[in-house]
Design a protein around this motif. Structure first.
Motif, short mmCIF file in Angstrom:
data_model
loop_
_atom_site.label_atom_id
_atom_site.label_comp_id
_atom_site.label_asym_id
_atom_site.label_seq_id
_atom_site.Cartn_x
_atom_site.Cartn_y
_atom_site.Cartn_z
N THR A 245 19.24 21.55 20.57
CA THR A 245 19.92 20.38 19.99
C THR A 245 20.94 20.75 18.91
O THR A 245 21.46 19.85 18.24
CB THR A 245 18.88 19.41 19.37
OG1 THR A 245 18.20 20.09 18.30
CG2 THR A 245 17.87 18.92 20.39
N CYS A 246 21.17 22.04 18.74
CA CYS A 246 22.15 22.50 17.74
C CYS A 246 23.03 23.57 18.37
O CYS A 246 22.65 24.20 19.35
CB CYS A 246 21.46 23.19 16.56
SG CYS A 246 20.21 22.24 15.70
N ARG A 247 24.20 23.81 17.75
CA ARG A 247 24.94 25.04 18.05
C ARG A 247 24.81 25.96 16.85
O ARG A 247 25.10 25.55 15.71
CB ARG A 247 26.42 24.76 18.34
CG ARG A 247 26.63 24.18 19.71
CD ARG A 247 28.08 24.25 20.18
NE ARG A 247 28.17 23.75 21.55
CZ ARG A 247 28.37 22.47 21.85
NH1 ARG A 247 28.58 21.59 20.90
NH2 ARG A 247 28.39 22.09 23.11
N LYS B 251 22.44 17.58 16.82
CA LYS B 251 22.15 16.20 17.21
C LYS B 251 20.83 15.77 16.56
O LYS B 251 19.85 16.53 16.60
CB LYS B 251 22.05 16.13 18.73
CG LYS B 251 21.85 14.76 19.32
CD LYS B 251 20.43 14.39 19.63
CE LYS B 251 19.77 15.24 20.67
NZ LYS B 251 18.36 14.82 20.92
N SER C 137 32.16 19.25 23.07
CA SER C 137 33.00 18.14 23.52
C SER C 137 34.19 17.88 22.60
O SER C 137 35.16 17.26 23.01
CB SER C 137 32.17 16.87 23.73
OG SER C 137 31.48 16.53 22.59
N ARG D 66 29.11 17.45 13.07
CA ARG D 66 29.86 18.68 13.41
C ARG D 66 30.52 19.28 12.18
O ARG D 66 31.16 18.55 11.41
CB ARG D 66 30.98 18.34 14.41
CG ARG D 66 30.47 17.69 15.69
CD ARG D 66 31.64 17.36 16.60
NE ARG D 66 31.19 16.60 17.76
CZ ARG D 66 30.77 17.13 18.90
NH1 ARG D 66 30.75 18.44 19.05
NH2 ARG D 66 30.38 16.36 19.90
N ASP E 273 27.18 22.59 14.94
CA ASP E 273 26.96 21.14 15.11
C ASP E 273 25.51 20.92 15.52
O ASP E 273 24.78 21.89 15.81
CB ASP E 273 27.93 20.52 16.14
CG ASP E 273 27.91 21.22 17.49
OD1 ASP E 273 26.83 21.68 17.91
OD2 ASP E 273 28.97 21.30 18.14
P1 TMP Z 1 28.59 18.23 22.47
O1 TMP Z 1 29.65 19.08 21.80
O2 TMP Z 1 28.30 18.64 23.87
O3 TMP Z 1 28.90 16.77 22.33
O4 TMP Z 1 27.23 18.48 21.65
C1 TMP Z 1 27.15 18.29 20.26
C2 TMP Z 1 25.79 18.74 19.76
O5 TMP Z 1 24.76 17.88 20.21
C3 TMP Z 1 25.37 20.13 20.20
O6 TMP Z 1 24.76 20.78 19.09
C4 TMP Z 1 24.36 19.92 21.28
C5 TMP Z 1 23.77 18.59 20.95
N1 TMP Z 1 23.44 17.81 22.12
C6 TMP Z 1 22.14 17.40 22.36
O7 TMP Z 1 21.24 17.72 21.59
N2 TMP Z 1 21.88 16.64 23.46
C7 TMP Z 1 22.84 16.27 24.32
O8 TMP Z 1 22.54 15.57 25.29
C8 TMP Z 1 24.20 16.69 24.07
C9 TMP Z 1 25.31 16.32 25.02
C10 TMP Z 1 24.45 17.45 22.97
#
Ligand code: TMP
Length: 237
Positions: A200-202, A179, A102, A96, A177
């Motif tokens: 999988t990203c923001r 993953k 979250s 992040r 952020d």
């Molecule tokens: P979060 O803020 O919901 O924990 O997510 C953090 C980052 O991870 C966000 O870019 C989305 C990604 N992510 C996934 O790729 N798979 C998941 O199951 C989750 C919960 C988040």
């Protein structure tokens, strides 16, 4: 390309196939299905599979050209790529740069706060348990990876973060952020696997902070397909 393939695994957003006569390779197919909140919310995002295949291809090629070891081999159709066979390490690595998701919901950060240093977090990859946040201590106790392997994974994640932050900012996108998942190839090397996409990203527009990722689906913000397409177009330039 006609390859004799057998479905090995179907996840929420992708399918993995083995290929007859190619023991070290898999086919990774991207689906239009989208889920959020551990599968509670489900729908299709039209053309997502095609857009995420192209976006992941562009990003993995950029990372490979910067010496990051990955599973990517080649894109073979609009929604399929050949990847190296790996055993996925059951740890989702989240990195992040800006507070969102979250971090805001669970830890009270103010959304949009630029973090002085990136935060690297680990989540157990388990649909059954809802991917709980856990620590290196849990990872070692469960035997998912060794201390040396986690040190390598963390340093590779931070290197990828530095490369991607610049790559996206050059395209007027803030990398909030993301993953990552890592796997072990047939030689035992740890390499980057899975996908890197708006699933999988923001991503936030660097001028307006408009959300350009799966949060549009998660929170019913509308224009989901448009956001994925805009990311694809900015990366294709
Ligand atoms: P979060 O803020 O919901 O924990 O997510 C953090 C980052 O991870 C966000 O870019 C989305 C990604 N992510 C996934 O790729 N798979 C998941 O199951 C989750 C919960 C988040």
């Amino acid at each position: 390309m006609t390859l004799d393939k057998t479905l090995l695994y179907e996840g929420k957003a992708k399918k993995i196939y083995s290929i007859s006569g190619k023991p070290d390779l898999y086919i990774q197919e991207f689906k239009d299905d989208a889920t959020a909140f551990n599968g509670l919310k489900k729908d299709k995002i039209s053309n997502k599979g095609v857009m995420n295949t192209e976006i992941t291809t562009l990003i993995f090629n950029y990372l490979i050209s910067n010496s990051i070891p990955t599973h990517f081999v080649e894109k073979i159709s609009e929604n399929e790529m050949i990847v190296k066979k790996v055993d996925i390490i059951k740890v989702e690595v989240v990195c992040r740069n800006i507070a969102a998701g979250s971090l805001v919901k669970k830890f009270g950060f103010k959304e949009g706060l630029v973090l002085e240093n990136p935060i690297v977090e680990y989540y157990l990859k388990s649909d059954e348990l809802g991917d709980p946040l856990f620590t290196e201590g849990h990872i070692f106790a469960l035997g998912l990876a060794t201390a040396e392997e986690m040190e390598f994974i963390k340093s590779l994640t931070l290197k990828i973060n530095g490369l991607l932050k610049k790559y996206f900012l050059d395209r007027k996108i803030k990398l909030v952020d993301f993953k990552l998942e890592f796997g072990k190839d047939t030689q035992g090397n740890i390499i980057l696997a899975d996908e890197i996409s708006p699933d999988t990203c923001r991503f936030w527009d660097s001028e307006t902070n408009e959300k350009m990722d799966k949060d549009r689906f998660r929170f019913d913000l509308g224009k989901v397909e448009d956001a994925y397409l805009e990311i694809k177009n900015r990366l294709s330039k």
